[in-house]
Every structure is written in C-alpha cells, then in structure tokens.
Design a protein around this motif. Structure first.
Motif, short mmCIF file in Angstrom:
data_model
loop_
_atom_site.label_atom_id
_atom_site.label_comp_id
_atom_site.label_asym_id
_atom_site.label_seq_id
_atom_site.Cartn_x
_atom_site.Cartn_y
_atom_site.Cartn_z
N MET A 42 11.85 32.84 -0.36
CA MET A 42 10.63 32.08 -0.67
C MET A 42 9.39 32.85 -0.22
SD MET A 42 11.82 28.35 0.76
CE MET A 42 10.35 27.49 0.16
N ARG A 43 8.31 32.67 -0.95
CA ARG A 43 7.02 33.20 -0.48
C ARG A 43 6.49 32.23 0.57
NH1 ARG A 43 6.01 33.11 -5.99
NH2 ARG A 43 4.22 31.75 -5.61
N PRO A 44 5.85 32.73 1.62
CA PRO A 44 5.36 31.84 2.69
C PRO A 44 4.48 30.70 2.18
CG PRO A 44 5.17 34.11 3.36
CD PRO A 44 5.58 34.13 1.91
N GLU A 45 3.68 30.93 1.16
CA GLU A 45 2.81 29.88 0.65
C GLU A 45 3.57 28.78 -0.09
OE1 GLU A 45 2.68 33.45 -2.15
OE2 GLU A 45 2.46 33.17 0.00
N GLU A 46 4.84 28.99 -0.39
CA GLU A 46 5.68 27.97 -1.03
C GLU A 46 6.28 26.99 -0.02
OE1 GLU A 46 7.71 30.19 -4.82
OE2 GLU A 46 8.52 30.69 -2.85
N VAL A 47 6.25 27.34 1.25
CA VAL A 47 6.91 26.54 2.28
C VAL A 47 6.08 25.31 2.61
CG1 VAL A 47 7.78 26.52 4.65
CG2 VAL A 47 8.01 28.58 3.25
N THR A 48 6.74 24.16 2.61
CA THR A 48 6.13 22.92 3.05
C THR A 48 7.16 22.12 3.82
OG1 THR A 48 5.03 20.88 2.38
CG2 THR A 48 6.65 21.79 0.85
N PHE A 49 6.71 21.44 4.84
CA PHE A 49 7.60 20.62 5.66
C PHE A 49 7.39 19.14 5.39
CE2 PHE A 49 6.99 24.59 8.00
CZ PHE A 49 8.29 24.95 8.25
N LYS A 50 6.61 18.82 4.38
CA LYS A 50 6.27 17.42 4.09
C LYS A 50 7.49 16.63 3.66
CE LYS A 50 1.53 18.29 3.12
NZ LYS A 50 0.55 18.79 2.29
N GLY A 51 7.56 15.39 4.14
CA GLY A 51 8.63 14.49 3.75
C GLY A 51 9.86 14.53 4.64
N TYR A 52 9.82 15.32 5.68
CA TYR A 52 10.99 15.43 6.57
C TYR A 52 10.65 14.90 7.96
CZ TYR A 52 12.72 18.47 2.91
OH TYR A 52 13.12 18.97 1.70
N ASP A 53 11.57 14.12 8.52
CA ASP A 53 11.37 13.68 9.89
C ASP A 53 12.25 14.45 10.86
OD1 ASP A 53 13.87 12.48 9.57
OD2 ASP A 53 13.02 10.51 9.23
N THR A 54 13.25 15.18 10.35
CA THR A 54 14.13 16.00 11.17
C THR A 54 14.22 17.38 10.52
OG1 THR A 54 15.41 14.05 11.80
CG2 THR A 54 16.46 16.20 12.14
N VAL A 55 13.92 18.41 11.30
CA VAL A 55 13.89 19.77 10.76
C VAL A 55 14.57 20.72 11.74
CG1 VAL A 55 12.39 21.71 10.14
CG2 VAL A 55 11.78 19.40 9.41
N SER A 69 7.11 38.55 10.91
CA SER A 69 5.74 38.39 10.41
C SER A 69 5.66 37.29 9.36
CB SER A 69 5.20 39.71 9.85
OG SER A 69 5.99 40.14 8.76
N TYR A 70 6.77 36.96 8.73
CA TYR A 70 6.83 35.89 7.74
C TYR A 70 6.24 34.60 8.31
CZ TYR A 70 8.84 32.73 4.26
OH TYR A 70 9.00 31.79 3.28
N PHE A 71 6.54 34.28 9.57
CA PHE A 71 6.09 33.04 10.19
C PHE A 71 4.57 33.03 10.38
CE2 PHE A 71 10.56 32.78 10.98
CZ PHE A 71 10.83 31.44 10.88
N LYS A 72 3.97 34.19 10.60
CA LYS A 72 2.51 34.26 10.72
C LYS A 72 1.87 33.92 9.38
CE LYS A 72 2.85 37.68 14.32
NZ LYS A 72 2.88 39.10 14.61
N ARG A 73 2.52 34.27 8.30
CA ARG A 73 1.97 34.00 6.96
C ARG A 73 2.19 32.55 6.53
NH1 ARG A 73 4.86 38.92 5.58
NH2 ARG A 73 6.01 37.63 4.14
N MET A 74 3.01 31.79 7.24
CA MET A 74 3.21 30.38 6.89
C MET A 74 2.70 29.45 7.99
SD MET A 74 7.33 29.84 7.23
CE MET A 74 7.54 28.38 8.23
N VAL A 75 1.76 29.94 8.78
CA VAL A 75 1.22 29.16 9.90
C VAL A 75 0.58 27.86 9.43
CG1 VAL A 75 -1.07 30.25 10.07
CG2 VAL A 75 0.07 29.38 12.12
#
Length: 149
Positions: A42-55, A69-75
């Motif tokens: 996945m591209r970092p800008e595609e990542v979303t955590f919306k809708g989850y209560d457990t991750v 560095s991937y995590f810095k781009r999805m901050v």
C-alpha cells in the motif's frame, strides 16, 4: 485471508521485509475476523485506521530503534487514531541494547496519549514457538478486556 475489507472492527496492519513480522499472523485463531493490511503493498496515503476499535500494528525496527520510513509518511493516519485499543508487535535484534525493537517504543509514545496500548511485544528475528504462543495469548486477551482510554 481477507485483506482490507473493513467488515469488522478489528484490523491488522503489518510491515514485514523478511517475514519475521508477518509470521505472527499465523498464531491468531480467528484471523478471518480481522481485516488485514500488508503495508508493503500500500502507498502510505492509502492507509486509514477509521472504523476500527481494535488494531494490531506490526513492524520491524531499522538499525538503532527507528521505524521504517514508511511510518513517517503515514503519520497523518496514525495521528487520526483516537480511542483505539492497540497491540504492537515486531522483530528486532537484541545486540542494539536499549534500541532493541525501538520502532515499537516510538509508535507507543506517539499513539498512547489518545489510545490504549494493550500490549507491546518485542522478539528477536523470526519468532520461535514460545514467542508465537505468547503473542496468541496477548491477542486473545486484548479482545476481551474493556477499553481504558
């Protein structure tokens, strides 16, 4: 294994280069009930955590305690998490001493003010059976506790 279907309130996001982090997924008993996101695809800008209560978030550590560095781009996506129960897991190398699996420490520090960190599990390289069993138990327990955020 379904990937990225957002049908449940549970998701696993993992970043694995050599398979050490991904290997832990095989321990989860009800894996079909989790939405699974392989961050390598996945591209970092595609990542979303919306809708989850457990991750669950799994990652390796680069060198002296750095997340990839991937995590810095999805901050932005990480910053959007609020009131989520999170389990952190990842592999590292103990010869780095205090920086061993430091990526998990960085993520914990960043996420903890707005979320509940249910557990943080560090392990050396490829997980041995006892580590996999411990992870299996931690995941099981985190699903049945009340959220404390």
């Amino acid at each position: 294994m379904k990937e990225g279907m957002a049908l449940t309130s549970k998701a696993i996001y993992y970043f694995s280069l050599t398979g050490n982090t991904k290997a832990m997924l095989s321990t989860i008993e009800d894996l079909e009930q989790w939405d699974i996101y392989d961050l390598n695809t996945m591209r970092p800008e595609e990542v979303t955590f919306k809708g989850y209560d457990t991750v669950l978030i799994g990652t390796l550590t680069i060198g002296r305690g750095n997340p990839p560095s991937y995590f810095k781009r999805m901050v932005h996506a990480l910053r959007s998490m609020q009131g989520v129960r999170i389990g952190l897991f990842g592999s590292g190398q103990t010869h780095y001493g205090d920086d061993y699996c430091g990526a998990l420490d960085v993520l914990e520090d960043f996420l903890q003010p707005r979320n509940e960190i249910a557990f943080k599990m560090k392990y050396e390289s490829y997980p041995v059976p006892s580590v996999m069993e411990e992870f299996k138990q931690l995941v099981k327990e985190m699903q049945y506790e009340d959220i404390k955020v």
